[in-house]
Design a protein around this motif. Structure first.
Motif, mmCIF file in Angstrom:
data_model
loop_
_atom_site.group_PDB
_atom_site.id
_atom_site.type_symbol
_atom_site.label_atom_id
_atom_site.label_comp_id
_atom_site.label_asym_id
_atom_site.label_seq_id
_atom_site.Cartn_x
_atom_site.Cartn_y
_atom_site.Cartn_z
ATOM 1 N N LYS A 1 0.834 -1.201 0.000
ATOM 2 C CA LYS A 1 0.000 0.000 0.000
ATOM 3 C C LYS A 1 0.866 1.247 0.000
ATOM 4 O O LYS A 1 2.060 1.203 0.296
ATOM 5 C CB LYS A 1 -0.925 0.008 1.217
ATOM 6 C CG LYS A 1 -1.951 -1.118 1.212
ATOM 7 C CD LYS A 1 -2.936 -0.966 2.352
ATOM 8 C CE LYS A 1 -4.007 -2.042 2.301
ATOM 9 N NZ LYS A 1 -4.995 -1.883 3.402
ATOM 10 N N GLU A 2 0.255 2.366 -0.328
ATOM 11 C CA GLU A 2 0.974 3.627 -0.316
ATOM 12 C C GLU A 2 1.154 4.120 1.117
ATOM 13 O O GLU A 2 0.394 3.768 2.009
ATOM 14 C CB GLU A 2 0.197 4.674 -1.129
ATOM 15 C CG GLU A 2 0.124 4.376 -2.616
ATOM 16 C CD GLU A 2 -0.506 5.511 -3.398
ATOM 17 O OE1 GLU A 2 -0.500 5.447 -4.633
ATOM 18 O OE2 GLU A 2 -1.011 6.460 -2.767
ATOM 19 N N ARG A 3 2.171 4.942 1.288
ATOM 20 C CA ARG A 3 2.393 5.548 2.594
ATOM 21 C C ARG A 3 1.252 6.513 2.888
ATOM 22 O O ARG A 3 0.844 7.305 2.029
ATOM 23 C CB ARG A 3 3.731 6.285 2.601
ATOM 24 C CG ARG A 3 4.212 6.681 3.970
ATOM 25 C CD ARG A 3 5.646 7.168 3.942
ATOM 26 N NE ARG A 3 6.561 6.125 3.473
ATOM 27 C CZ ARG A 3 7.891 6.252 3.509
ATOM 28 N NH1 ARG A 3 8.444 7.360 3.984
ATOM 29 N NH2 ARG A 3 8.655 5.274 3.042
ATOM 30 N N GLU A 4 0.737 6.454 4.119
ATOM 31 C CA GLU A 4 -0.395 7.291 4.480
ATOM 32 C C GLU A 4 -0.118 8.082 5.753
ATOM 33 O O GLU A 4 0.634 7.659 6.623
ATOM 34 C CB GLU A 4 -1.668 6.456 4.666
ATOM 35 C CG GLU A 4 -1.632 5.510 5.835
ATOM 36 C CD GLU A 4 -2.984 4.904 6.163
ATOM 37 O OE1 GLU A 4 -4.002 5.296 5.547
ATOM 38 O OE2 GLU A 4 -3.036 4.035 7.059
ATOM 39 N N PHE A 5 -0.775 9.215 5.840
ATOM 40 C CA PHE A 5 -0.673 10.080 7.011
ATOM 41 C C PHE A 5 -1.353 9.434 8.207
ATOM 42 O O PHE A 5 -2.416 8.827 8.083
ATOM 43 C CB PHE A 5 -1.329 11.419 6.693
ATOM 44 C CG PHE A 5 -1.532 12.319 7.866
ATOM 45 C CD1 PHE A 5 -2.782 12.462 8.438
ATOM 46 C CD2 PHE A 5 -0.466 13.010 8.412
ATOM 47 C CE1 PHE A 5 -2.977 13.295 9.525
ATOM 48 C CE2 PHE A 5 -0.644 13.843 9.503
ATOM 49 C CZ PHE A 5 -1.909 13.982 10.061
ATOM 50 N N VAL A 6 -0.748 9.612 9.378
ATOM 51 C CA VAL A 6 -1.339 9.118 10.619
ATOM 52 C C VAL A 6 -1.640 10.274 11.568
ATOM 53 O O VAL A 6 -2.768 10.422 12.041
ATOM 54 C CB VAL A 6 -0.413 8.107 11.317
ATOM 55 C CG1 VAL A 6 -1.008 7.662 12.653
ATOM 56 C CG2 VAL A 6 -0.151 6.903 10.412
ATOM 57 N N ALA A 7 -0.623 11.093 11.854
ATOM 58 C CA ALA A 7 -0.797 12.175 12.817
ATOM 59 C C ALA A 7 0.281 13.223 12.598
ATOM 60 O O ALA A 7 1.352 12.921 12.063
ATOM 61 C CB ALA A 7 -0.729 11.639 14.245
ATOM 62 N N ALA A 8 -0.002 14.445 13.047
ATOM 63 C CA ALA A 8 0.982 15.519 12.962
ATOM 64 C C ALA A 8 0.814 16.444 14.142
ATOM 65 O O ALA A 8 -0.266 16.505 14.758
ATOM 66 C CB ALA A 8 0.825 16.293 11.652
ATOM 67 N N ILE A 9 1.894 17.171 14.447
ATOM 68 C CA ILE A 9 1.878 18.085 15.580
ATOM 69 C C ILE A 9 2.703 19.314 15.234
ATOM 70 O O ILE A 9 3.740 19.224 14.582
ATOM 71 C CB ILE A 9 2.419 17.380 16.845
ATOM 72 C CG1 ILE A 9 2.240 18.243 18.090
ATOM 73 C CG2 ILE A 9 3.878 16.962 16.667
ATOM 74 C CD1 ILE A 9 2.468 17.463 19.398
ATOM 75 N N SER A 10 2.227 20.463 15.648
ATOM 76 C CA SER A 10 2.935 21.702 15.405
ATOM 77 C C SER A 10 4.166 21.795 16.302
ATOM 78 O O SER A 10 4.329 21.003 17.246
ATOM 79 C CB SER A 10 2.007 22.896 15.666
ATOM 80 O OG SER A 10 1.554 22.872 17.020
ATOM 81 N N TRP A 11 5.020 22.790 16.041
ATOM 82 C CA TRP A 11 6.252 22.945 16.810
ATOM 83 C C TRP A 11 5.971 23.052 18.309
ATOM 84 O O TRP A 11 6.604 22.398 19.121
ATOM 85 C CB TRP A 11 7.013 24.168 16.344
ATOM 86 C CG TRP A 11 8.036 24.640 17.353
ATOM 87 C CD1 TRP A 11 7.976 25.727 18.155
ATOM 88 C CD2 TRP A 11 9.270 23.980 17.672
ATOM 89 N NE1 TRP A 11 9.088 25.815 18.955
ATOM 90 C CE2 TRP A 11 9.888 24.753 18.690
ATOM 91 C CE3 TRP A 11 9.891 22.826 17.209
ATOM 92 C CZ2 TRP A 11 11.110 24.397 19.235
ATOM 93 C CZ3 TRP A 11 11.118 22.476 17.760
ATOM 94 C CH2 TRP A 11 11.711 23.263 18.751
ATOM 95 N N GLY A 12 5.026 23.895 18.684
ATOM 96 C CA GLY A 12 4.740 24.109 20.093
ATOM 97 C C GLY A 12 3.847 23.051 20.708
ATOM 98 O O GLY A 12 3.643 23.041 21.930
#
Length: 124
Positions: free
Chosen positions: A43-54
């Motif tokens: 399968k293709e790589r998929e987004f799970v989670a992200a977080i801002s710098w702060g």
């Protein structure tokens, strides 16, 4: 340049928990948003989670909302992905990535630096 190293993957049973870590080195003085992605076999790589710098803004793919939590400790240059209630469909190689320009995004092309990945396998 930023180097990213993931750890914490393993083989668990459905319903178990894991905590993935992503340690950054190199140009860590820059303010990077961080993301976790995963890629299952075939399968293709998929987004799970992200977080801002702060850490004030977080984003999740719908399939992990309520089960996964992304966090970061900038003093340790480390980002975490706390995974609860794991399911077999969560099985994948998990990658962390750094976005030097944004505040956290599900768009894979915005991430300039990537780790080598850590395998998570969830048995039923």
């Amino acid at each position: 340049q930023v180097q990213l190293v993931e750890s914490g993957g393993g083989l668990v049973q459905a319903g178990d928990s894991l905590r993935l870590s992503c340690a950054a080195s190199g140009r860590t003085s820059s303010r990077y948003a961080m993301g976790w992605f995963r890629q299952a076999t075939g399968k293709e790589r998929e987004f799970v989670a992200a977080i801002s710098w702060g850490g004030g803004s977080t984003y999740y793919v719908d399939s992990v909302k309520g089960r996964f939590t992304i966090s970061r400790d900038n003093a340790k240059n480390t980002v975490y992905l706390h995974m609860n209630s794991l399911k077999p469909e969560d099985t994948a190689v998990y990658y962390c990535a750094a976005d030097p320009w944004g505040s956290g995004s599900p768009e894979i092309h915005k991430y300039d630096y990537w780790g080598q990945g850590t395998q998570v396998t969830v048995s039923s």
